[in-house]
Design a protein around this motif. Structure first.
Motif, PDB file in Angstrom:
ATOM      1  N   VAL A 182      44.949  42.238 -13.395  1.00 61.60           N
ATOM      2  CA  VAL A 182      44.839  41.088 -13.844  1.00 61.60           C
ATOM      3  C   VAL A 182      43.700  40.033 -13.077  1.00 61.60           C
ATOM      4  O   VAL A 182      43.832  39.632 -12.117  1.00 61.60           O
ATOM      5  CB  VAL A 182      46.234  40.136 -13.660  1.00 61.60           C
ATOM      6  N   PRO A 183      43.000  38.862 -14.106  1.00 57.55           N
ATOM      7  CA  PRO A 183      42.537  38.103 -13.564  1.00 57.55           C
ATOM      8  C   PRO A 183      42.767  37.379 -12.716  1.00 57.55           C
ATOM      9  O   PRO A 183      44.034  36.759 -12.819  1.00 57.55           O
ATOM     10  CB  PRO A 183      41.721  37.453 -14.621  1.00 57.55           C
ATOM     11  N   ARG A 184      41.805  36.776 -11.418  1.00 59.36           N
ATOM     12  CA  ARG A 184      42.463  36.382 -10.308  1.00 59.36           C
ATOM     13  C   ARG A 184      42.894  34.560 -10.578  1.00 59.36           C
ATOM     14  O   ARG A 184      43.158  34.160 -10.133  1.00 59.36           O
ATOM     15  CB  ARG A 184      41.481  35.960  -8.863  1.00 59.36           C
ATOM     16  N   TRP A 185      41.801  33.726 -11.883  1.00 59.95           N
ATOM     17  CA  TRP A 185      41.317  32.547 -11.771  1.00 59.95           C
ATOM     18  C   TRP A 185      43.080  32.507 -12.031  1.00 59.95           C
ATOM     19  O   TRP A 185      43.369  31.113 -12.995  1.00 59.95           O
ATOM     20  CB  TRP A 185      40.656  32.538 -13.180  1.00 59.95           C
ATOM     21  N   TRP A 186      44.038  33.252 -13.185  1.00 59.16           N
ATOM     22  CA  TRP A 186      45.457  33.078 -13.905  1.00 59.16           C
ATOM     23  C   TRP A 186      46.151  32.570 -12.988  1.00 59.16           C
ATOM     24  O   TRP A 186      47.021  32.018 -13.129  1.00 59.16           O
ATOM     25  CB  TRP A 186      46.372  34.362 -14.612  1.00 59.16           C
ATOM     26  N   GLY A 187      45.898  33.289 -11.461  1.00 56.10           N
ATOM     27  CA  GLY A 187      46.311  32.194 -10.604  1.00 56.10           C
ATOM     28  C   GLY A 187      46.774  31.246  -9.884  1.00 56.10           C
ATOM     29  O   GLY A 187      46.985  30.696  -9.783  1.00 56.10           O
ATOM     30  N   TYR A 188      45.341  30.985 -10.433  1.00 55.88           N
ATOM     31  CA  TYR A 188      44.287  30.206  -9.285  1.00 55.88           C
ATOM     32  C   TYR A 188      44.561  28.695 -10.655  1.00 55.88           C
ATOM     33  O   TYR A 188      43.655  27.561  -9.798  1.00 55.88           O
ATOM     34  CB  TYR A 188      43.210  30.211  -9.187  1.00 55.88           C
ATOM     35  N   VAL A 189      44.450  28.482 -11.492  1.00 60.22           N
ATOM     36  CA  VAL A 189      44.709  27.668 -12.717  1.00 60.22           C
ATOM     37  C   VAL A 189      45.694  26.153 -12.243  1.00 60.22           C
ATOM     38  O   VAL A 189      45.776  25.395 -12.967  1.00 60.22           O
ATOM     39  CB  VAL A 189      44.808  28.491 -14.185  1.00 60.22           C
ATOM     40  N   ILE A 190      46.953  26.973 -11.531  1.00 56.68           N
ATOM     41  CA  ILE A 190      47.319  25.790 -11.427  1.00 56.68           C
ATOM     42  C   ILE A 190      47.396  25.079 -10.126  1.00 56.68           C
ATOM     43  O   ILE A 190      47.971  23.722 -10.229  1.00 56.68           O
ATOM     44  CB  ILE A 190      49.128  26.451 -10.639  1.00 56.68           C
ATOM     45  N   LEU A 191      46.307  25.318  -9.518  1.00 58.40           N
ATOM     46  CA  LEU A 191      45.511  24.460  -8.753  1.00 58.40           C
ATOM     47  C   LEU A 191      44.778  22.782  -9.333  1.00 58.40           C
ATOM     48  O   LEU A 191      45.214  21.510  -9.490  1.00 58.40           O
ATOM     49  CB  LEU A 191      43.991  24.825  -7.981  1.00 58.40           C
ATOM     50  N   PRO A 192      43.821  22.708 -10.076  1.00 58.55           N
ATOM     51  CA  PRO A 192      43.759  21.656 -11.245  1.00 58.55           C
ATOM     52  C   PRO A 192      44.394  21.150 -12.072  1.00 58.55           C
ATOM     53  O   PRO A 192      44.879  20.276 -11.791  1.00 58.55           O
ATOM     54  CB  PRO A 192      42.303  21.939 -11.970  1.00 58.55           C
ATOM     55  N   VAL A 193      45.481  22.248 -12.610  1.00 55.15           N
ATOM     56  CA  VAL A 193      46.710  21.208 -13.442  1.00 55.15           C
ATOM     57  C   VAL A 193      47.921  20.822 -12.906  1.00 55.15           C
ATOM     58  O   VAL A 193      48.022  19.610 -12.780  1.00 55.15           O
ATOM     59  CB  VAL A 193      47.158  22.158 -14.042  1.00 55.15           C
TER      60      VAL A 193
END
Length: 210
Positions: A156-167
């Motif tokens: 699973v791409p790592r950015w999937w987990g980190y996208v919550i930061l800007p949101v």
């Protein structure tokens, strides 16, 4: 504005409820499989950790909305009410600044005339870099049928987990602006809940008498 607020309310509450349900189900399933069948899902721990991080970052803004953030206001309560409200407004503005800086700090450096000096920019730029890089999660993998159907890589791409930061920071900024408006219009004095304990004691002072 009211319609936007309702949409964001529903979005936050729906996501938080979904995260809590998923964490509970996955943890329960792992316990059953681990102790009942000596097996389990290898990515369960990382999955629940990611969900917990999402819960915290969603909770920042939702906590402002329901007044759940605790604070110490014993000193500023000594000032007249207009001054106390000014402190509350200052706190909301500083929270807005905090969200804006973490989202993208490049604008602040430009405002002060400072060089970038290799700064990553903030949460948005951080996620954007991971979006471009083919880096996956350590333990989270797509099922084989999903890989074959969509032609994606195993992890699973790592950015999937980190996208919550800007949101999460955008939601926090929105709630901070909302708190500023409520304080300016006199609907609230501050955005923290500092006197919950006193209110609970007052409400239940006669319970023992019964």
């Amino acid at each position: 504005m009211s319609r936007l607020n309702k949409i964001i309310d529903a979005f936050e509450e729906g996501v938080i409820a979904t995260i809590l349900a998923l964490m509970t189900l996955v943890t329960f399933w792992q316990v059953v499989m681990r102790y009942g069948f000596n097996t389990g899902w290898g990515g369960a721990l990382q999955f629940t950790r990611v969900l917990f991080a999402w819960l915290i970052l969603f909770g920042m803004s939702y906590g402002l909305k329901i007044g759940a953030h605790l604070g110490v206001d014993a000193f500023i309560r000594l000032f007249p009410k207009p001054v106390f409200r000014a402190f509350g407004l200052l706190g909301a503005l500083l929270t807005l600044l905090y969200a804006a800086l973490l989202f993208d700090a490049d604008w602040f450096g430009w405002l002060l005339g400072l060089d970038n000096r290799g700064s990553s920019g903030g949460a948005f730029d951080y996620v954007a870099r991971y979006y471009k890089l083919p880096i996956g999660m350590e333990d989270l993998k797509f099922p084989e049928w999903y890989q074959e159907m969509f032609g994606v890589k195993e992890r699973v791409p790592r950015w999937w987990g980190y996208v919550i930061l800007p949101v999460g920071l955008v939601l926090l900024g929105f709630r901070s602006l909302q708190m500023c408006w409520l304080i300016i219009t006199g609907q609230r004095d501050t955005m923290i809940a500092a006197h919950e304990a006193e209110e609970l004691v007052e409400e239940n002072k006669d319970v023992l008498k019964d």
